[in-house]
Design an enzyme around this catalytic site. Structure first.
Site, PDB file in Angstrom:
ATOM      1  N   HIS A   1       5.443  -2.563  55.060  1.00  0.00           N
ATOM      2  CA  HIS A   1       5.192  -3.835  54.403  1.00  0.00           C
ATOM      3  C   HIS A   1       4.020  -4.628  54.974  1.00  0.00           C
ATOM      4  CE1 HIS A   1       7.393  -5.417  57.852  1.00  0.00           C
ATOM      5  NE2 HIS A   1       6.785  -6.554  57.606  1.00  0.00           N
TER       6      HIS A   1
HETATM    7  C1  UD1 Z   1       7.051 -11.590  56.248  1.00  0.00           C
HETATM    8  C2  UD1 Z   1       6.451 -11.924  57.594  1.00  0.00           C
HETATM    9  C3  UD1 Z   1       6.409 -10.680  58.473  1.00  0.00           C
HETATM   10  C4  UD1 Z   1       7.779 -10.013  58.535  1.00  0.00           C
HETATM   11  C5  UD1 Z   1       8.262  -9.747  57.112  1.00  0.00           C
HETATM   12  C6  UD1 Z   1       9.622  -9.102  57.092  1.00  0.00           C
HETATM   13  C7  UD1 Z   1       4.768 -13.706  57.587  1.00  0.00           C
HETATM   14  C8  UD1 Z   1       3.327 -14.006  57.707  1.00  0.00           C
HETATM   15  N1  UD1 Z   1       5.082 -12.420  57.442  1.00  0.00           N
HETATM   16  O1  UD1 Z   1       6.164 -10.695  55.592  1.00  0.00           O
HETATM   17  O2  UD1 Z   1       6.016 -11.063  59.769  1.00  0.00           O
HETATM   18  O3  UD1 Z   1       7.677  -8.799  59.248  1.00  0.00           O
HETATM   19  O4  UD1 Z   1       8.314 -10.986  56.415  1.00  0.00           O
HETATM   20  O5  UD1 Z   1      10.021  -8.815  55.784  1.00  0.00           O
HETATM   21  O6  UD1 Z   1       5.562 -14.612  57.645  1.00  0.00           O
HETATM   22  N2  UD1 Z   1       8.666 -11.511  48.186  1.00  0.00           N
HETATM   23  C9  UD1 Z   1       9.652 -11.349  47.250  1.00  0.00           C
HETATM   24  N3  UD1 Z   1      10.921 -11.648  47.606  1.00  0.00           N
HETATM   25  C10 UD1 Z   1      11.242 -12.106  48.841  1.00  0.00           C
HETATM   26  C11 UD1 Z   1      10.217 -12.279  49.782  1.00  0.00           C
HETATM   27  C12 UD1 Z   1       8.942 -11.971  49.455  1.00  0.00           C
HETATM   28  O7  UD1 Z   1       9.418 -10.926  46.130  1.00  0.00           O
HETATM   29  O8  UD1 Z   1      12.421 -12.358  49.097  1.00  0.00           O
HETATM   30  C13 UD1 Z   1       7.288 -11.130  47.833  1.00  0.00           C
HETATM   31  C14 UD1 Z   1       6.443 -12.278  47.387  1.00  0.00           C
HETATM   32  O9  UD1 Z   1       5.709 -11.850  46.284  1.00  0.00           O
HETATM   33  C15 UD1 Z   1       5.528 -12.544  48.543  1.00  0.00           C
HETATM   34  C16 UD1 Z   1       5.421 -11.193  49.208  1.00  0.00           C
HETATM   35  O10 UD1 Z   1       6.676 -10.546  48.940  1.00  0.00           O
HETATM   36  O11 UD1 Z   1       4.295 -13.040  48.133  1.00  0.00           O
HETATM   37  C17 UD1 Z   1       5.235 -11.285  50.675  1.00  0.00           C
HETATM   38  O12 UD1 Z   1       6.199 -12.154  51.268  1.00  0.00           O
HETATM   39  P1  UD1 Z   1       5.810 -13.040  52.527  1.00  0.00           P
HETATM   40  O13 UD1 Z   1       6.930 -13.899  52.898  1.00  0.00           O
HETATM   41  O14 UD1 Z   1       4.497 -13.674  52.285  1.00  0.00           O
HETATM   42  O15 UD1 Z   1       5.519 -12.016  53.672  1.00  0.00           O
HETATM   43  P2  UD1 Z   1       6.167 -10.615  54.005  1.00  0.00           P
HETATM   44  O16 UD1 Z   1       5.189  -9.564  53.615  1.00  0.00           O
HETATM   45  O17 UD1 Z   1       7.574 -10.490  53.513  1.00  0.00           O
END
Ligand code: UD1
Length: 396
Positions: free
Chosen positions: A214
């Site tokens: 991820h």
């Molecule tokens: C985040 C953390 C990372 C951690 C990871 C674990 C930051 C900068 N990154 O990364 O350190 O290792 O979580 O999972 O905080 N999304 C969904 N559903 C959700 C959550 C996210 O659809 O429940 C999608 C959204 O489109 C979002 C993308 O995933 O834009 C990324 O989510 P985000 O919270 O920005 O960062 P992660 O890649 O999950």
């Protein structure tokens, strides 16, 4: 209102926003509740909101329902961080805690630490001091900034103490307490081993590898993601792979129709992001794990499962020195070579990692209660320096 009220227990905020935070928060919340010394307020920022990324982890780990949900959802880093900062500050102004506890390195960690610090509320950082040395990782920036403003820094491995010292953090603020994520793993492993994982019936009794991916550096650029997937498809012909897909990666796969290609391979099973016990069940029975996750490097090291880490650096060097992780980057040659080593039984066995013993949360809770006592002027609780914990001075 101030969190230190005469005669009342101090109010402590525990803040979590993303999946790995919940796994770390669970044992700390339990250990703090057991001290009976503080009143807890559980704040969920809503950074992760998919049921399997959030609700299922909360209920699976027996974490009480959050007292407050900030419901920030997705957004760019700036938008997400700003929303958390604004909403958490509003909460702090309504009801001010004696301290804010943040976990790990996600956007929720730095946003809430910053909101609290600017209002003069001390911050406790659990999993402080980790450094990958790679400032292109958003998490590395979150780590450095959070540690720079935290008042009490609870560290999971010795490298963290060295980094904090190099960055000028006084030893008096640092406690080497061990890894609270391991507390959760050791507690939940028996239940996980009995957990049914839907969608993998075809693998029953067969050897398999587990994949988690991820990191933006691996999944946000098509050319990089394709290169990693190509080598995984190749290796899956020798060892079937199970791939629970993180939402960030799911969106990329769908956008470029790569999920269809992976399914067509017939040797890679795609699953949605999994609840904690299902994921742990797969990890514990896998022949090897391919990952870019920090937490998974730690968990495989404790489980003794070989971990091919698809990164060029790690903020968790102890998982390489004593655990089962090897950095293989995304170079097909290095990935293939490591794969062959595991299949040939030529992977170094895991050795015990000091303070990764299932008691890190009680050391964290005791350190926090003692420090609260000191900072409020009250005499420190005599039980506050927990058995087995070390101040940074002890680690010299
Ligand atoms: C985040 C953390 C990372 C951690 C990871 C674990 C930051 C900068 N990154 O990364 O350190 O290792 O979580 O999972 O905080 N999304 C969904 N559903 C959700 C959550 C996210 O659809 O429940 C999608 C959204 O489109 C979002 C993308 O995933 O834009 C990324 O989510 P985000 O919270 O920005 O960062 P992660 O890649 O999950």
């Amino acid at each position: 209102m101030n969190g230190h009220r005469a005669g009342a227990r101090p109010l402590v905020d525990l803040v979590a926003g993303a999946r790995p935070n919940f796994v770390k928060l669970a044992p700390v919340a339990r250990a703090l509740a057991e001290t009976g010394c503080v009143e807890l307020r559980l704040v969920h920022t809503g950074q992760h909101y998919d049921p399997n990324m959030s609700d299922a982890i909360f209920s699976g780990l027996g974490i009480p329902r959050p007292d407050v949900c900030l419901e920030v959802g997705s957004g760019s880093h700036g938008v997400q961080t700003a929303r958390i900062l604004e909403r958490y500050e509003t909460l702090l102004l309504q009801h001010t805690p004696a301290a804010t506890v943040v976990f790990g390195d996600v956007n929720s960690t730095i946003a809430c630490a910053l909101a609290a610090t600017k209002l003069g509320i001390p911050v406790v950082h659990v999993e402080a001091g980790l450094r990958s040395g790679d400032r292109s990782m958003p998490e590395e920036i979150n780590r450095i900034l959070t540690d720079a403003i935290a008042s009490l820094l609870c560290v999971s491995e010795p490298s963290g103490v060295a980094h904090l010292r190099r960055e000028g953090v006084p030893d008096s603020r640092v406690r080497l307490v061990g890894n609270v994520m391991v507390d959760t793993l050791l507690r939940e492993l028996p239940a996980a081993r009995c957990t049914h994982v839907p969608g993998v019936a075809a693998l029953a009794g067969r050897a398999f590898g587990l994949v988690t991916l991820h990191r933006p550096s691996n999944v946000d650029r098509m050319v990089v993601l394709r290169q990693i997937l190509a080598v995984l498809v190749e290796l899956s012909r020798s060892l079937p792979l199970v791939f629970p897909v993180h939402p960030r990666t799911r969106d990329m796969l769908a956008r470029h129709a790569l999920d269809a290609d992976l399914r067509a391979s017939g040797t890679i099973t795609l699953l949605p992001a999994l609840p904690y016990h299902q994921h742990l069940s797969l990890m514990a029975s896998a022949t090897m794990v391919f990952t870019d996750s920090g937490g998974v490097q730690e968990e495989t090291s404790v489980l003794g499962v070989p971990c091919l880490t698809l990164r060029e650096s790690t903020e968790r060097p102890v998982t390489i020195e004593l655990g089962t992780s090897r950095l293989v980057g995304r170079d097909p040659g290095r990935i293939r070579a490591a794969f062959r080593d595991v299949m040939a039984g030529a992977w170094p066995p895991a050795r015990p990692i000091p303070l990764w013993d299932g008691q890190a949360a009680s050391r964290t809770a005791a350190a926090l209660v003692a420090w609260l006592g000191e900072s409020s002027g009250a005499p420190a609780d005599s039980a506050a320096r927990p058995p087995g914990s070390r101040s940074a001075d002890d680690t010299r």
